[in-house]
Design a protein around this motif. Structure first.
Motif, mmCIF file in Angstrom:
data_model
loop_
_atom_site.group_PDB
_atom_site.id
_atom_site.type_symbol
_atom_site.label_atom_id
_atom_site.label_comp_id
_atom_site.label_asym_id
_atom_site.label_seq_id
_atom_site.Cartn_x
_atom_site.Cartn_y
_atom_site.Cartn_z
ATOM 1 N N GLU A 50 29.058 39.476 37.859
ATOM 2 C CA GLU A 50 28.466 38.600 38.887
ATOM 3 C C GLU A 50 28.373 37.168 38.352
ATOM 4 N N ARG A 52 31.725 35.552 38.339
ATOM 5 C CA ARG A 52 32.088 35.133 39.695
ATOM 6 C C ARG A 52 31.407 33.808 40.062
ATOM 7 N N ARG A 90 33.931 48.514 38.783
ATOM 8 C CA ARG A 90 33.785 48.092 40.172
ATOM 9 C C ARG A 90 34.769 46.976 40.500
ATOM 10 N N THR A 91 34.957 46.759 41.802
ATOM 11 C CA THR A 91 35.819 45.689 42.308
ATOM 12 C C THR A 91 34.951 44.615 42.944
ATOM 13 N N ASP A 108 36.884 54.351 44.632
ATOM 14 C CA ASP A 108 36.430 53.761 45.890
ATOM 15 C C ASP A 108 37.159 54.328 47.099
ATOM 16 N N ARG A 151 35.199 40.720 45.018
ATOM 17 C CA ARG A 151 36.008 39.676 45.650
ATOM 18 C C ARG A 151 35.418 38.330 45.288
ATOM 19 N N LEU A 152 36.255 37.348 44.976
ATOM 20 C CA LEU A 152 35.705 36.007 44.791
ATOM 21 C C LEU A 152 36.596 34.924 45.365
ATOM 22 N N SER A 153 35.941 33.804 45.691
ATOM 23 C CA SER A 153 36.620 32.671 46.292
ATOM 24 C C SER A 153 36.994 31.683 45.201
ATOM 25 N N ALA A 160 40.776 52.872 53.440
ATOM 26 C CA ALA A 160 40.126 51.599 53.132
ATOM 27 C C ALA A 160 41.126 50.467 53.326
ATOM 28 N N PRO A 161 40.636 49.288 53.729
ATOM 29 C CA PRO A 161 41.540 48.151 53.847
ATOM 30 C C PRO A 161 41.873 47.600 52.474
ATOM 31 N N SER A 178 28.132 44.810 34.816
ATOM 32 C CA SER A 178 28.150 44.470 36.237
ATOM 33 C C SER A 178 27.481 43.111 36.463
ATOM 34 N N GLU A 193 33.459 30.412 40.869
ATOM 35 C CA GLU A 193 33.343 29.792 42.194
ATOM 36 C C GLU A 193 32.762 28.385 42.092
ATOM 37 N N GLU A 249 34.623 24.959 43.238
ATOM 38 C CA GLU A 249 34.027 23.996 44.171
ATOM 39 C C GLU A 249 34.042 22.590 43.593
#
Lengths: 208, 224
Positions: free
Chosen positions: A194, A197, A128-129, A11, A131-133, A18-19, A190, A201, A205
């Motif tokens: 998903e 994730r 792949r990378t 990536d 992000r999750l909350s 990249a940040p 992949s 999440e 919640e």
């Protein structure tokens, strides 16, 4: 402290920035034209602009704001508005320790470089990378494991899922799949990521 | 072709970008969208009763949907941007044009809320935008596994141009793009296209331009 997985090598191609993050610190991860990887504080010492918005020319990273150019060790080499000036040594971006192995970019605090190398990932290739909350332990539970280095099966394929904890109950998942898996299999992995994730999440919640 | 245009509108930028990439020059007519709300004035309502911009006129033809305008510009001047004629690719391009509308309705609305104080449930908008950006990230990561970077086929199409502006400007609506590595590389590929033009908030790849100003070795030589 151990090495923290911060990105997948694929990536951050040569000549790009990249940040990224290490704990609560914003970092820029960038790769020079010759392929050298570096992790620095994501803040230009001049006016505080994020260096991850900047651009790479050759072996230097330049800030997008006023073009201040930084090289090896974070040292400022050029200030375009004062081309005749040799920037003083004090103008320097704080740097982080960085190492790359098995297609993963690992970072650590410069003054606290881990003695042990990052975990071996032979037999796996970066996928792949995401992000999750959700907190790392919620993700690990959803995967059916514990800790930050999850190994098992997803979408009918052997995988390694490296969890990178982030502030505010978030994390990154850096996923690797068994070498040689075909494209259809990788698509399934992949999709399974998903689903993982969504599951984590939703659990987060409900817990909140 | 005349474009009724607003410099800060991502939908208008879609059209300006497509025209630039296709190498055609538009007759730009600036609309005082904010604060003048000229798009809701009598002249423009006569042209487009929906009260939206962009509007493209070409002779008697009046087009008021930016993705339809992309189709028109590509079909008339740069058909390679439509993708090929295969049933699957035609449908995929159509699907991405519809997806672009979801970006407008989520990330675009969050941006209007934050920048121009337009009404909206910002939490719901950001949540919906995040879902949409995650779908895009997954799709581009699948394309990358097959050696590509553009949304459909092996070259850029109007699908990419339709989706690009609202994604690139998502941070204006409180939606950072840090978490989307494949989206970042896709945007890089678009920003590096020959003929690419900027809008406020979206810049080209600086590294492709020659370095400005005198270089230290030149200065040393001049002084010697």
């Amino acid at each position: 402290m151990n090495w923290t997985p911060a990105a997948l090598s694929q990536d951050i191609p040569s000549g790009s920035a990249a940040p990224g993050q290490l704990g609560d610190k914003d970092i820029v991860i960038w790769r020079s034209a010759s392929g050298r990887i570096a992790a620095w504080s994501d803040r230009c010492p001049h006016r505080g602009m994020r260096l991850s918005h900047g651009f790479v020319r050759g072996e230097f990273l330049s800030c997008i704001y006023h073009g201040w150019r930084y090289g090896d060790g974070g040292q400022c080499h050029r200030i375009p508005a004062h081309p005749e000036l040799t920037p003083p040594d004090a103008i320097k971006v704080p740097v982080f320790a960085v190492t790359e192995s098995d297609g993963v970019v690992w970072v650590a605090q410069k003054d606290a470089e881990p003695e042990a190398p990052p975990p071996g990932l032979a037999g796996f290739s970066p996928l792949r990378t995401l992000r999750l909350s959700a907190r790392p332990e919620t993700v690990a539970a959803a995967f059916g494991g514990t800790g930050l280095d999850l190994r098992g099966e997803l979408g009918g394929c052997a995988v390694v899922v490296l969890i990178q904890p982030l502030p505010d109950d978030q994390c990154n998942l850096h996923a690797l799949a068994a070498n040689g898996a075909d494209t259809a299999t990788l698509d399934r992995v992949s999709a399974a990521l998903e689903a993982l994730r969504r599951q984590a999440e939703t659990a987060e919640e409900i817990a909140a | 072709m005349r474009l009724y245009d607003y410099i800060l509108s991502p939908s208008c930028y879609r059209v300006r970008l497509m025209a630039a990439l296709a190498g055609i020059k538009l007759d730009l007519r600036a609309v005082d969208f904010h604060p003048g709300a000229e798009h809701r004035g009598p002249e423009l309502l006569a042209l487009n009763p929906a009260g939206t911009i962009p509007i493209l006129t070409d002779g008697d033809l009046v087009l008021t949907q930016s993705t339809a305008i992309l189709t028109y510009i590509a079909a008339s001047h740069a058909p390679e941007w439509l993708g090929d004629d295969s049933p699957a690719m035609r449908a995929q391009v159509g699907q991405w044009l519809a997806f672009a509308q979801r970006l407008t309705d989520s990330a675009g609305a969050a941006r209007l809320h934050d920048m121009l104080q337009m009404p909206g449930d910002i939490v719901a908008l950001r949540r919906s935008a995040t879902r949409t950006l995650r779908e895009l990230e997954a799709a581009i990561s699948a394309v990358r596994r097959r050696g590509g970077i553009f949304l459909v086929g092996d070259r850029p199409t109007i699908a990419d141009i339709a989706c690009f502006p609202y994604v690139a400007l998502a941070p204006d609506g409180g939606l950072p793009l840090d978490a989307y590595p494949s989206i970042r590389l896709w945007m890089r590929a678009i920003r590096g296209l020959p003929g690419f033009v900027e809008m406020p908030g979206i810049h080209r790849l600086h590294e492709l331009l020659p370095e400005p100003g005198p270089q230290p070795d030149v200065i040393r030589k001049e002084r010697a």
